[in-house]
Design a protein around this motif. Structure first.
Motif, PDB file in Angstrom:
ATOM      1  N   PRO A 190       0.831  -1.210   0.000  1.00 60.51           N
ATOM      2  CA  PRO A 190       0.000   0.000   0.000  1.00 60.51           C
ATOM      3  C   PRO A 190       0.868   1.264   0.000  1.00 60.51           C
ATOM      4  CG  PRO A 190      -0.808  -1.578   1.613  1.00 60.51           C
ATOM      5  CD  PRO A 190       0.505  -2.102   1.111  1.00 60.51           C
ATOM      6  N   LEU A 191       0.558   2.187  -0.899  1.00 63.90           N
ATOM      7  CA  LEU A 191       1.378   3.375  -1.105  1.00 63.90           C
ATOM      8  C   LEU A 191       1.567   4.197   0.164  1.00 63.90           C
ATOM      9  CD1 LEU A 191       2.906   5.102  -3.168  1.00 63.90           C
ATOM     10  CD2 LEU A 191       0.769   6.285  -3.622  1.00 63.90           C
ATOM     11  N   ARG A 192       0.503   4.467   0.892  1.00 65.35           N
ATOM     12  CA  ARG A 192       0.593   5.273   2.124  1.00 65.35           C
ATOM     13  C   ARG A 192       1.506   4.613   3.153  1.00 65.35           C
ATOM     14  NH1 ARG A 192      -1.466  10.444   2.515  1.00 65.35           N
ATOM     15  NH2 ARG A 192      -3.543  10.574   1.662  1.00 65.35           N
ATOM     16  N   PHE A 193       1.389   3.311   3.288  1.00 64.45           N
ATOM     17  CA  PHE A 193       2.212   2.556   4.239  1.00 64.45           C
ATOM     18  C   PHE A 193       3.671   2.593   3.800  1.00 64.45           C
ATOM     19  CE2 PHE A 193       2.658  -1.561   6.780  1.00 64.45           C
ATOM     20  CZ  PHE A 193       2.523  -0.910   7.988  1.00 64.45           C
ATOM     21  N   LEU A 194       3.907   2.461   2.510  1.00 66.64           N
ATOM     22  CA  LEU A 194       5.268   2.463   1.979  1.00 66.64           C
ATOM     23  C   LEU A 194       5.943   3.816   2.187  1.00 66.64           C
ATOM     24  CD1 LEU A 194       7.497   0.946   0.514  1.00 66.64           C
ATOM     25  CD2 LEU A 194       6.435   1.625  -1.649  1.00 66.64           C
ATOM     26  N   GLN A 195       5.197   4.896   2.078  1.00 68.80           N
ATOM     27  CA  GLN A 195       5.769   6.224   2.302  1.00 68.80           C
ATOM     28  C   GLN A 195       6.360   6.327   3.708  1.00 68.80           C
ATOM     29  OE1 GLN A 195       2.245   8.493   1.380  1.00 68.80           O
ATOM     30  NE2 GLN A 195       3.020   9.039  -0.647  1.00 68.80           N
ATOM     31  N   VAL A 196       5.632   5.845   4.694  1.00 66.84           N
ATOM     32  CA  VAL A 196       6.101   5.880   6.082  1.00 66.84           C
ATOM     33  C   VAL A 196       7.335   4.991   6.252  1.00 66.84           C
ATOM     34  CG1 VAL A 196       5.500   5.294   8.463  1.00 66.84           C
ATOM     35  CG2 VAL A 196       3.813   6.414   6.994  1.00 66.84           C
ATOM     36  N   ILE A 197       7.284   3.794   5.684  1.00 71.31           N
ATOM     37  CA  ILE A 197       8.392   2.850   5.810  1.00 71.31           C
ATOM     38  C   ILE A 197       9.664   3.400   5.167  1.00 71.31           C
ATOM     39  CG2 ILE A 197       9.226   0.595   5.033  1.00 71.31           C
ATOM     40  CD1 ILE A 197       6.286  -0.383   5.370  1.00 71.31           C
ATOM     41  N   LEU A 198       9.548   3.950   3.954  1.00 72.56           N
ATOM     42  CA  LEU A 198      10.741   4.474   3.277  1.00 72.56           C
ATOM     43  C   LEU A 198      11.312   5.691   4.005  1.00 72.56           C
ATOM     44  CD1 LEU A 198       9.855   3.975  -0.488  1.00 72.56           C
ATOM     45  CD2 LEU A 198      11.585   2.784   0.846  1.00 72.56           C
ATOM     46  N   ASN A 199      10.475   6.501   4.618  1.00 74.79           N
ATOM     47  CA  ASN A 199      10.981   7.615   5.428  1.00 74.79           C
ATOM     48  C   ASN A 199      11.776   7.105   6.612  1.00 74.79           C
ATOM     49  OD1 ASN A 199      10.414  10.057   4.183  1.00 74.79           O
ATOM     50  ND2 ASN A 199       8.299  10.041   4.860  1.00 74.79           N
ATOM     51  N   GLY A 252      17.408   5.932   8.781  1.00 78.03           N
ATOM     52  CA  GLY A 252      18.456   5.007   9.221  1.00 78.03           C
ATOM     53  C   GLY A 252      19.564   4.827   8.206  1.00 78.03           C
ATOM     54  N   ASP A 253      19.567   5.639   7.154  1.00 75.00           N
ATOM     55  CA  ASP A 253      20.575   5.586   6.076  1.00 75.00           C
ATOM     56  C   ASP A 253      20.567   4.277   5.295  1.00 75.00           C
ATOM     57  OD1 ASP A 253      21.495   8.174   6.442  1.00 75.00           O
ATOM     58  OD2 ASP A 253      23.008   7.568   7.908  1.00 75.00           O
ATOM     59  N   SER A 266      17.032   9.391  -0.900  1.00 73.95           N
ATOM     60  CA  SER A 266      15.989   9.899  -1.781  1.00 73.95           C
ATOM     61  C   SER A 266      16.475  11.139  -2.503  1.00 73.95           C
ATOM     62  CB  SER A 266      14.714  10.216  -0.992  1.00 73.95           C
ATOM     63  OG  SER A 266      14.950  11.252  -0.068  1.00 73.95           O
ATOM     64  N   ARG A 267      15.847  11.387  -3.620  1.00 72.14           N
ATOM     65  CA  ARG A 267      16.127  12.586  -4.406  1.00 72.14           C
ATOM     66  C   ARG A 267      14.785  13.210  -4.743  1.00 72.14           C
ATOM     67  NH1 ARG A 267      19.527  11.101  -9.049  1.00 72.14           N
ATOM     68  NH2 ARG A 267      21.078  10.945  -7.415  1.00 72.14           N
ATOM     69  N   ARG A 268      14.681  14.504  -4.549  1.00 72.92           N
ATOM     70  CA  ARG A 268      13.435  15.207  -4.810  1.00 72.92           C
ATOM     71  C   ARG A 268      13.346  15.643  -6.265  1.00 72.92           C
ATOM     72  NH1 ARG A 268      12.335  19.179   0.179  1.00 72.92           N
ATOM     73  NH2 ARG A 268      10.256  19.013  -0.668  1.00 72.92           N
ATOM     74  N   GLY A 269      12.133  15.972  -6.691  1.00 68.27           N
ATOM     75  CA  GLY A 269      11.930  16.525  -8.022  1.00 68.27           C
ATOM     76  C   GLY A 269      11.297  15.533  -8.974  1.00 68.27           C
ATOM     77  N   ALA A 270      11.108  15.993 -10.199  1.00 68.49           N
ATOM     78  CA  ALA A 270      10.435  15.187 -11.224  1.00 68.49           C
ATOM     79  C   ALA A 270      11.189  13.894 -11.528  1.00 68.49           C
ATOM     80  CB  ALA A 270      10.273  16.003 -12.506  1.00 68.49           C
ATOM     81  N   GLU A 271      12.495  13.937 -11.447  1.00 67.24           N
ATOM     82  CA  GLU A 271      13.319  12.750 -11.709  1.00 67.24           C
ATOM     83  C   GLU A 271      13.735  12.078 -10.406  1.00 67.24           C
ATOM     84  OE1 GLU A 271      13.880  11.563 -14.797  1.00 67.24           O
ATOM     85  OE2 GLU A 271      12.559  13.177 -15.455  1.00 67.24           O
ATOM     86  N   GLY A 272      13.075  12.410  -9.324  1.00 61.25           N
ATOM     87  CA  GLY A 272      13.448  11.905  -8.014  1.00 61.25           C
ATOM     88  C   GLY A 272      12.855  10.555  -7.697  1.00 61.25           C
ATOM     89  N   GLY A 273      13.176  10.077  -6.516  1.00 57.51           N
ATOM     90  CA  GLY A 273      12.693   8.798  -6.037  1.00 57.51           C
ATOM     91  C   GLY A 273      13.630   8.270  -4.966  1.00 57.51           C
ATOM     92  N   TYR A 274      13.568   6.990  -4.721  1.00 58.89           N
ATOM     93  CA  TYR A 274      14.393   6.345  -3.700  1.00 58.89           C
ATOM     94  C   TYR A 274      15.406   5.423  -4.362  1.00 58.89           C
ATOM     95  CZ  TYR A 274      11.322   8.030  -0.045  1.00 58.89           C
ATOM     96  OH  TYR A 274      10.628   8.828   0.824  1.00 58.89           O
ATOM     97  N   PHE A 275      16.549   5.239  -3.692  1.00 61.11           N
ATOM     98  CA  PHE A 275      17.580   4.353  -4.209  1.00 61.11           C
ATOM     99  C   PHE A 275      18.462   3.880  -3.068  1.00 61.11           C
ATOM    100  CE2 PHE A 275      18.890   8.729  -4.563  1.00 61.11           C
ATOM    101  CZ  PHE A 275      20.192   8.755  -4.111  1.00 61.11           C
ATOM    102  N   CYS A 276      19.167   2.770  -3.286  1.00 59.91           N
ATOM    103  CA  CYS A 276      20.131   2.263  -2.308  1.00 59.91           C
ATOM    104  C   CYS A 276      21.377   3.145  -2.383  1.00 59.91           C
ATOM    105  CB  CYS A 276      20.503   0.820  -2.609  1.00 59.91           C
ATOM    106  SG  CYS A 276      19.165  -0.337  -2.297  1.00 59.91           S
ATOM    107  N   PRO A 277      21.965   3.495  -1.239  1.00 58.99           N
ATOM    108  CA  PRO A 277      23.073   4.439  -1.245  1.00 58.99           C
ATOM    109  C   PRO A 277      24.390   3.897  -1.779  1.00 58.99           C
ATOM    110  CG  PRO A 277      22.629   3.712   0.990  1.00 58.99           C
ATOM    111  CD  PRO A 277      21.569   3.122   0.110  1.00 58.99           C
ATOM    112  N   GLY A 278      24.536   2.612  -1.957  1.00 60.33           N
ATOM    113  CA  GLY A 278      25.804   2.068  -2.433  1.00 60.33           C
ATOM    114  C   GLY A 278      26.783   1.876  -1.296  1.00 60.33           C
ATOM    115  N   ASN A 279      28.049   1.967  -1.583  1.00 60.84           N
ATOM    116  CA  ASN A 279      29.090   1.665  -0.588  1.00 60.84           C
ATOM    117  C   ASN A 279      29.772   2.899  -0.033  1.00 60.84           C
ATOM    118  OD1 ASN A 279      28.718  -1.081  -0.682  1.00 60.84           O
ATOM    119  ND2 ASN A 279      30.126  -1.354  -2.387  1.00 60.84           N
ATOM    120  N   ARG A 280      29.027   3.963   0.161  1.00 53.06           N
ATOM    121  CA  ARG A 280      29.663   5.148   0.737  1.00 53.06           C
ATOM    122  C   ARG A 280      30.008   4.900   2.201  1.00 53.06           C
ATOM    123  NH1 ARG A 280      26.080   7.428   3.935  1.00 53.06           N
ATOM    124  NH2 ARG A 280      23.882   7.364   3.420  1.00 53.06           N
TER     125      ARG A 280
END
Length: 77
Positions: free
Chosen positions: A37-46, A51-52, A56-70
């Protein structure tokens, strides 16, 4: 027993990991691909972002992604 919230979080991170390197993934795409469910997922991803575990990236081309090995990322351990 694993809670429903935890199962959703694992599935969301799995979906982002599958798409690693393809740029940010829109939350609606994750929700649809993993039947969360979208509403539930919004809370979970936040929470995961706090917790790093994801970034996330804001804007029209934004979304969520794994941070990699930083350095300092839970994924780098």
């Amino acid at each position: 027993m694993v809670s429903q919230r935890c199962q959703y979080a694992i599935r969301a991170v799995f979906e982002l990991a599958k798409r690693h390197g393809q740029g940010p993934v829109k939350i609606s795409e994750v929700a649809e691909a993993q039947a969360i469910p979208l509403r539930f997922l919004q809370v979970i991803l936040n929470q995961l972002r706090g917790g790093d575990f994801v970034e996330s990236r804001r804007g029209a081309e934004g979304g969520y992604f794994c941070p990699g090995n930083r350095k300092g990322s839970p994924w780098a351990r």
